[in-house]
Scaffold this motif. Structure first.
Motif, PDB file in Angstrom:
ATOM      1  N   LYS A  58       0.969  -0.863   0.077  1.00  0.00           N
ATOM      2  CA  LYS A  58      -0.019   0.049  -0.009  1.00  0.00           C
ATOM      3  C   LYS A  58       0.797   1.487  -0.048  1.00  0.00           C
ATOM      4  O   LYS A  58       2.338   1.211   0.413  1.00  0.00           O
ATOM      5  CB  LYS A  58      -1.442  -0.161   1.133  1.00  0.00           C
ATOM      6  CG  LYS A  58      -1.980  -0.623   0.997  1.00  0.00           C
ATOM      7  CD  LYS A  58      -3.196  -0.935   0.658  1.00  0.00           C
ATOM      8  CE  LYS A  58      -4.226  -1.970   0.552  1.00  0.00           C
ATOM      9  NZ  LYS A  58      -3.700  -3.049  -0.427  1.00  0.00           N
ATOM     10  N   LEU A  59      -0.282   1.983  -0.254  1.00  0.00           N
ATOM     11  CA  LEU A  59       1.054   3.508  -0.372  1.00  0.00           C
ATOM     12  C   LEU A  59       1.269   4.182   1.260  1.00  0.00           C
ATOM     13  O   LEU A  59      -0.091   4.543   1.602  1.00  0.00           O
ATOM     14  CB  LEU A  59       0.083   4.828  -1.155  1.00  0.00           C
ATOM     15  CG  LEU A  59       0.644   6.055  -1.479  1.00  0.00           C
ATOM     16  CD1 LEU A  59       1.989   5.612  -2.090  1.00  0.00           C
ATOM     17  CD2 LEU A  59      -0.056   7.034  -1.822  1.00  0.00           C
ATOM     18  N   PRO A  60       2.220   3.987   1.098  1.00  0.00           N
ATOM     19  CA  PRO A  60       2.732   4.666   2.877  1.00  0.00           C
ATOM     20  C   PRO A  60       2.062   5.877   3.011  1.00  0.00           C
ATOM     21  O   PRO A  60       2.191   6.711   1.942  1.00  0.00           O
ATOM     22  CB  PRO A  60       4.645   4.435   2.351  1.00  0.00           C
ATOM     23  CG  PRO A  60       4.812   3.865   1.950  1.00  0.00           C
ATOM     24  CD  PRO A  60       3.981   3.691   0.648  1.00  0.00           C
ATOM     25  N   GLU A  61       1.861   6.509   4.503  1.00  0.00           N
ATOM     26  CA  GLU A  61       1.619   7.549   4.501  1.00  0.00           C
ATOM     27  C   GLU A  61       2.526   8.927   4.573  1.00  0.00           C
ATOM     28  O   GLU A  61       2.249   9.438   4.718  1.00  0.00           O
ATOM     29  CB  GLU A  61       0.512   7.518   5.837  1.00  0.00           C
ATOM     30  CG  GLU A  61      -1.247   7.194   5.382  1.00  0.00           C
ATOM     31  CD  GLU A  61      -1.730   6.930   6.796  1.00  0.00           C
ATOM     32  OE1 GLU A  61      -2.200   7.684   7.551  1.00  0.00           O
ATOM     33  OE2 GLU A  61      -2.204   5.339   6.702  1.00  0.00           O
ATOM     34  N   SER A  85       6.817  14.416   4.327  1.00  0.00           N
ATOM     35  CA  SER A  85       7.134  13.960   5.705  1.00  0.00           C
ATOM     36  C   SER A  85       7.377  15.411   5.983  1.00  0.00           C
ATOM     37  O   SER A  85       8.619  16.477   5.374  1.00  0.00           O
ATOM     38  CB  SER A  85       8.553  13.331   5.511  1.00  0.00           C
ATOM     39  OG  SER A  85       9.206  13.878   5.812  1.00  0.00           O
ATOM     40  N   GLU A  86       6.453  16.211   7.011  1.00  0.00           N
ATOM     41  CA  GLU A  86       6.536  17.437   7.700  1.00  0.00           C
ATOM     42  C   GLU A  86       7.661  18.031   7.685  1.00  0.00           C
ATOM     43  O   GLU A  86       8.375  19.125   7.635  1.00  0.00           O
ATOM     44  CB  GLU A  86       6.040  17.363   8.781  1.00  0.00           C
ATOM     45  CG  GLU A  86       4.525  16.920   8.885  1.00  0.00           C
ATOM     46  CD  GLU A  86       3.639  17.535   8.539  1.00  0.00           C
ATOM     47  OE1 GLU A  86       3.760  18.993   8.616  1.00  0.00           O
ATOM     48  OE2 GLU A  86       2.617  17.509   7.752  1.00  0.00           O
ATOM     49  N   LYS A  87       9.184  17.108   8.621  1.00  0.00           N
ATOM     50  CA  LYS A  87      10.264  17.617   9.138  1.00  0.00           C
ATOM     51  C   LYS A  87      11.187  17.987   7.999  1.00  0.00           C
ATOM     52  O   LYS A  87      11.740  18.900   7.954  1.00  0.00           O
ATOM     53  CB  LYS A  87      10.541  16.398   9.812  1.00  0.00           C
ATOM     54  CG  LYS A  87      10.937  14.986   9.654  1.00  0.00           C
ATOM     55  CD  LYS A  87      11.763  14.530  10.536  1.00  0.00           C
ATOM     56  CE  LYS A  87      11.890  13.713  10.312  1.00  0.00           C
ATOM     57  NZ  LYS A  87      12.820  12.752   9.423  1.00  0.00           N
ATOM     58  N   ASP A  88      11.308  16.537   6.702  1.00  0.00           N
ATOM     59  CA  ASP A  88      12.266  17.435   5.680  1.00  0.00           C
ATOM     60  C   ASP A  88      11.618  17.946   4.636  1.00  0.00           C
ATOM     61  O   ASP A  88      12.450  18.591   3.731  1.00  0.00           O
ATOM     62  CB  ASP A  88      11.957  15.995   5.144  1.00  0.00           C
ATOM     63  CG  ASP A  88      13.272  14.646   5.749  1.00  0.00           C
ATOM     64  OD1 ASP A  88      13.332  15.156   6.871  1.00  0.00           O
ATOM     65  OD2 ASP A  88      12.347  13.481   5.703  1.00  0.00           O
ATOM     66  N   ARG A  89      10.028  18.499   4.327  1.00  0.00           N
ATOM     67  CA  ARG A  89       9.470  19.702   3.307  1.00  0.00           C
ATOM     68  C   ARG A  89      10.229  20.564   3.145  1.00  0.00           C
ATOM     69  O   ARG A  89      10.794  20.581   2.178  1.00  0.00           O
ATOM     70  CB  ARG A  89       8.029  19.163   3.508  1.00  0.00           C
ATOM     71  CG  ARG A  89       7.325  19.971   2.222  1.00  0.00           C
ATOM     72  CD  ARG A  89       6.093  20.067   2.761  1.00  0.00           C
ATOM     73  NE  ARG A  89       5.897  18.838   2.996  1.00  0.00           N
ATOM     74  CZ  ARG A  89       3.602  18.843   3.839  1.00  0.00           C
ATOM     75  NH1 ARG A  89       3.395  20.098   4.238  1.00  0.00           N
ATOM     76  NH2 ARG A  89       3.317  18.310   4.229  1.00  0.00           N
ATOM     77  N   LYS A  90      10.125  21.240   3.991  1.00  0.00           N
ATOM     78  CA  LYS A  90      10.643  23.459   4.184  1.00  0.00           C
ATOM     79  C   LYS A  90      12.270  22.404   3.309  1.00  0.00           C
ATOM     80  O   LYS A  90      12.655  23.521   2.703  1.00  0.00           O
ATOM     81  CB  LYS A  90      10.863  23.304   5.141  1.00  0.00           C
ATOM     82  CG  LYS A  90       9.770  23.900   6.119  1.00  0.00           C
ATOM     83  CD  LYS A  90       9.252  25.230   5.940  1.00  0.00           C
ATOM     84  CE  LYS A  90       8.361  26.213   6.510  1.00  0.00           C
ATOM     85  NZ  LYS A  90       6.984  25.494   7.280  1.00  0.00           N
TER      86      LYS A  90
ATOM     87  N   GLN B  53      -7.584   2.270  -1.050  1.00  0.00           N
ATOM     88  CA  GLN B  53      -6.338   3.177  -1.041  1.00  0.00           C
ATOM     89  C   GLN B  53      -5.051   3.008  -2.122  1.00  0.00           C
ATOM     90  O   GLN B  53      -5.172   1.956  -1.805  1.00  0.00           O
ATOM     91  CB  GLN B  53      -5.639   2.359   0.689  1.00  0.00           C
ATOM     92  CG  GLN B  53      -5.199   3.298   1.729  1.00  0.00           C
ATOM     93  CD  GLN B  53      -4.104   2.328   2.510  1.00  0.00           C
ATOM     94  OE1 GLN B  53      -5.067   1.571   2.385  1.00  0.00           O
ATOM     95  NE2 GLN B  53      -2.939   3.533   2.797  1.00  0.00           N
ATOM     96  N   PRO B  54      -5.100   3.513  -2.745  1.00  0.00           N
ATOM     97  CA  PRO B  54      -4.005   3.530  -3.936  1.00  0.00           C
ATOM     98  C   PRO B  54      -2.478   2.173  -3.136  1.00  0.00           C
ATOM     99  O   PRO B  54      -2.560   2.890  -1.871  1.00  0.00           O
ATOM    100  CB  PRO B  54      -3.302   5.101  -3.550  1.00  0.00           C
ATOM    101  CG  PRO B  54      -3.394   5.560  -3.269  1.00  0.00           C
ATOM    102  CD  PRO B  54      -4.803   5.459  -1.888  1.00  0.00           C
ATOM    103  N   GLN B  55      -1.868   1.216  -4.278  1.00  0.00           N
ATOM    104  CA  GLN B  55      -1.170   1.181  -3.682  1.00  0.00           C
ATOM    105  C   GLN B  55      -0.303   1.116  -4.799  1.00  0.00           C
ATOM    106  O   GLN B  55      -0.137   2.210  -5.536  1.00  0.00           O
ATOM    107  CB  GLN B  55      -1.454  -0.659  -4.263  1.00  0.00           C
ATOM    108  CG  GLN B  55      -2.189  -0.652  -5.394  1.00  0.00           C
ATOM    109  CD  GLN B  55      -2.724  -2.564  -6.388  1.00  0.00           C
ATOM    110  OE1 GLN B  55      -3.205  -3.105  -4.747  1.00  0.00           O
ATOM    111  NE2 GLN B  55      -2.375  -2.704  -7.133  1.00  0.00           N
ATOM    112  N   ILE B  56       0.945   1.181  -3.856  1.00  0.00           N
ATOM    113  CA  ILE B  56       2.048   0.877  -5.216  1.00  0.00           C
ATOM    114  C   ILE B  56       2.546  -0.247  -5.836  1.00  0.00           C
ATOM    115  O   ILE B  56       2.312  -1.639  -5.706  1.00  0.00           O
ATOM    116  CB  ILE B  56       3.935   1.736  -4.314  1.00  0.00           C
ATOM    117  CG1 ILE B  56       3.787   0.365  -3.094  1.00  0.00           C
ATOM    118  CG2 ILE B  56       2.946   3.027  -3.992  1.00  0.00           C
ATOM    119  CD1 ILE B  56       4.749   0.901  -1.857  1.00  0.00           C
ATOM    120  N   MET B  57       3.422  -0.036  -6.884  1.00  0.00           N
ATOM    121  CA  MET B  57       4.487  -0.829  -7.606  1.00  0.00           C
ATOM    122  C   MET B  57       5.676  -0.421  -8.121  1.00  0.00           C
ATOM    123  O   MET B  57       6.403   0.793  -9.030  1.00  0.00           O
ATOM    124  CB  MET B  57       3.685  -0.829  -9.806  1.00  0.00           C
ATOM    125  CG  MET B  57       4.244  -2.098 -10.757  1.00  0.00           C
ATOM    126  SD  MET B  57       2.998  -1.631 -11.763  1.00  0.00           S
ATOM    127  CE  MET B  57       1.772  -2.747 -11.684  1.00  0.00           C
TER     128      MET B  57
END
Lengths: 171, 182
Positions: A58-61, A85-90, B53-57
């Motif tokens: 699944k796509l990680p959050e 990723s809040e801390k790295d974005r800036k 929920q989107p999934q990844i490849m």
């Protein structure tokens, strides 16, 4: 069969268990509901993801960098770069070529491959653990994807993912 | 005595409110509006929740190296996607491009790999004008074939090593494709 049923006058039903269950379900759905992210509300298009067979990945959050390629109402292809990723974005958004006005946004517009290359490099410098994703609309020409893939390769990000949607859940 | 005691304790609880309220025995509240609102919210959240929920490849590209790697011609299995979204394939031994339907690709990939075991190098060449959806469909079919291969290898106690790459399409490839893609 033939028995005559008495009319139910002043019938009262105890709704307490019903209310219990209704509130239980209500709280469940309230907590699981996911709303549009900050980044999604900033972009001018909605990505129609390509479909693929059901997969466990699944796509990680968090901890991902998304290259979003979408098509707006006018039919133009637009590219955004979103770091989740809040801390790295800036620090990533300070990369050269990024519009300074957008530096505080959740995602930035990518105007050319040089900007994308800078962003990818900056991402890898800031947090090497960030996973790269290509989240493209299914109608996008492959040439666009190839450009992004070549940029990734040139910046040493040889492992990345395509964001897809499960075939059974396509909307 | 008992009655007076009870009266005193209840007045204590009410912090001397003055007016003695009658005890509410058999109190019934009409819950209908409450239930109405609860169900309204419930249905709202049920429909607003996106279960998809989107999934990844996963995809891996070879690192940027300038020295070309020598591979045996006979190990090659190349897939081509033309600008008309049609899929073609050829092998190192038989360079004639043959058209194939995407849904038949899985069976073909399994068969080709079974012939040459781990030696087969699958490469995918896509015309930049083809759509991304087609590419994902092909990758998906190849992934499905890969799953089947891994299973069949496990039965034979062999380790599967996947050799797959997305390679840029050349002008010669495009010219060849134009000849067969009518």
């Amino acid at each position: 069969m033939g028995a005559h049923k008495p009319k139910r006058i002043g019938f009262k039903l105890d709704m307490t268990p019903l209310v219990d269950v209704a509130f239980l379900l209500l709280t469940f759905f309230m907590f699981t509901a996911k709303f549009k992210s900050e980044a999604e509300s900033e972009q001018k298009f909605q990505i129609k993801r390509p479909v693929a067979s059901p997969d466990t990945a699944k796509l990680p959050e968090r901890g991902v960098a998304l290259v979003k390629i979408g098509i707006d109402e006018k039919g133009d292809t637009l590219t955004y770069y979103a770091v989740i990723s809040e801390k790295d974005r800036k620090s990533i958004y300070t990369a050269q070529g990024v519009d300074p006005a957008e530096a505080n946004n959740a995602q930035v517009t990518v105007r050319d491959t040089v900007t994308l290359a800078n962003l990818v490099l900056q991402t890898r410098r800031t947090n090497p653990k960030i996973k790269f994703m290509i989240d493209a609309d299914k109608r996008v020409r492959y040439g666009r994807i190839e450009q992004v893939m070549n940029t990734f390769r040139a910046q040493g990000a040889t492992l990345f993912n395509f964001v897809t949607v499960n075939r059974s859940q396509q909307g | 005595m008992a009655g007076a005691d009870l009266g005193e304790s209840s007045s204590k609880k009410k912090k001397g409110g003055g007016v003695k309220k009658p005890k509410r025995i058999g109190f019934k509240l009409d819950m209908t509006p409450l239930v109405d609102v609860a169900f309204l919210l419930l249905t709202f959240f049920m429909f607003a929740t996106t279960m998809a929920q989107p999934q990844i490849m996963e995809m891996q590209v070879p690192p940027d190296i300038t020295t070309p790697v020598e591979v045996a011609q006979s190990d090659l299995f190349t897939l081509y996607v033309s600008n008309k979204e049609h899929l073609f394939y050829n092998t190192g031994i038989d360079p004639t491009m043959r058209k194939i339907d995407i849904k038949d690709l899985k069976a073909l990939a399994v068969q080709k790999n079974a012939e040459r075991e781990n030696d087969l190098i699958t490469s995918l060449k896509v015309d930049p004008a083809a759509s991304y959806a087609t590419v994902v469909d092909i990758l998906d079919e190849l992934n499905l074939a890969e799953g089947e291969l891994v299973d069949s290898y496990k039965e034979k106690n062999l380790k599967r090593e996947r050799r797959f790459a997305i390679t840029p399409i050349t002008e010669e490839d495009k010219a060849e494709l134009a000849k067969v893609d009518i």
